[in-house]
Design a protein around this motif. Structure first.
Motif, short mmCIF file in Angstrom:
data_model
loop_
_atom_site.label_atom_id
_atom_site.label_comp_id
_atom_site.label_asym_id
_atom_site.label_seq_id
_atom_site.Cartn_x
_atom_site.Cartn_y
_atom_site.Cartn_z
N PRO A 29 0.83 -1.21 0.00
CA PRO A 29 0.00 0.00 0.00
C PRO A 29 0.86 1.26 0.00
CG PRO A 29 -0.88 -1.59 1.55
CD PRO A 29 0.43 -2.14 1.06
N GLU A 65 -4.80 -0.62 -1.31
CA GLU A 65 -4.80 -1.76 -0.39
C GLU A 65 -4.86 -3.07 -1.17
OE1 GLU A 65 -8.38 -2.76 1.88
OE2 GLU A 65 -9.43 -1.19 0.77
N THR A 94 -6.42 -6.10 -5.81
CA THR A 94 -5.61 -4.92 -5.48
C THR A 94 -6.45 -3.70 -5.83
OG1 THR A 94 -3.57 -6.09 -6.02
CG2 THR A 94 -3.46 -3.70 -5.95
#
Length: 158
Positions: A29, A65, A94
């Protein structure tokens, strides 16, 4: 400006600041990814088609994230043969935010999102929480006392 990109065997039409969920890509991230499979670029009336991809085009995307999709159940059954099988699957995803669409062989800035604006977040966080926390407590105490006082006044009059 928009672009049509290919990733994970699917095509996505994206513009700057769009948030999309794609099949799992490697990246932590805050990291910036480079998506090079650009099939088409559009800017108003100007459209550039690739054969199969547009040469020199690139899309920069920040990883927000790593997540899992909804559970999909697979159930097999043959009637009158006592055959039942149940399986489940959750796709790894993703979540990406498109940061920029580049042409002419340019590459996206690889500076992680966390390093770009930590000072602004710290300043905003220091000022706002103190004011927000004090106001709800005072409102809760006063609202609790008012209904009790009204009920007592009605009983005395009757």
């Amino acid at each position: 400006m928009y672009a049509v990109i290919r990733t994970g065997g699917k095509q996505y039409k994206v513009a700057k600041n769009d948030v999309i969920s794609v099949e799992r890509l490697a990246g932590a991230p805050g990291e910036i990814l480079e998506l090079n499979d650009v099939l088409m670029l559009g800017d108003g009336g100007n459209v550039t088609l690739g054969a199969p991809t547009v040469s020199g085009a690139c899309v920069g995307a920040a990883v927000l994230e790593q997540a899992k999709g909804d559970k999909i159940l697979i159930f097999k059954k043959n009637r009158r043969h006592n055959y039942r099988r149940k399986n489940g699957h959750r796709q790894q995803l993703t979540i990406l935010r498109i940061t920029e669409i580049l042409t002419d062989g340019k590459r996206p800035d690889k500076t992680p999102l966390e390093a770009k604006a930590p000072k602004e977040e710290k300043k905003a966080a220091a000022k706002k929480p103190a004011a927000k926390k004090a106001a709800p407590k005072a409102a809760a105490k006063t609202s609790a006392k008012k209904p009790a006082a009204k009920k007592a006044a009605k009983k005395k009059e009757e």
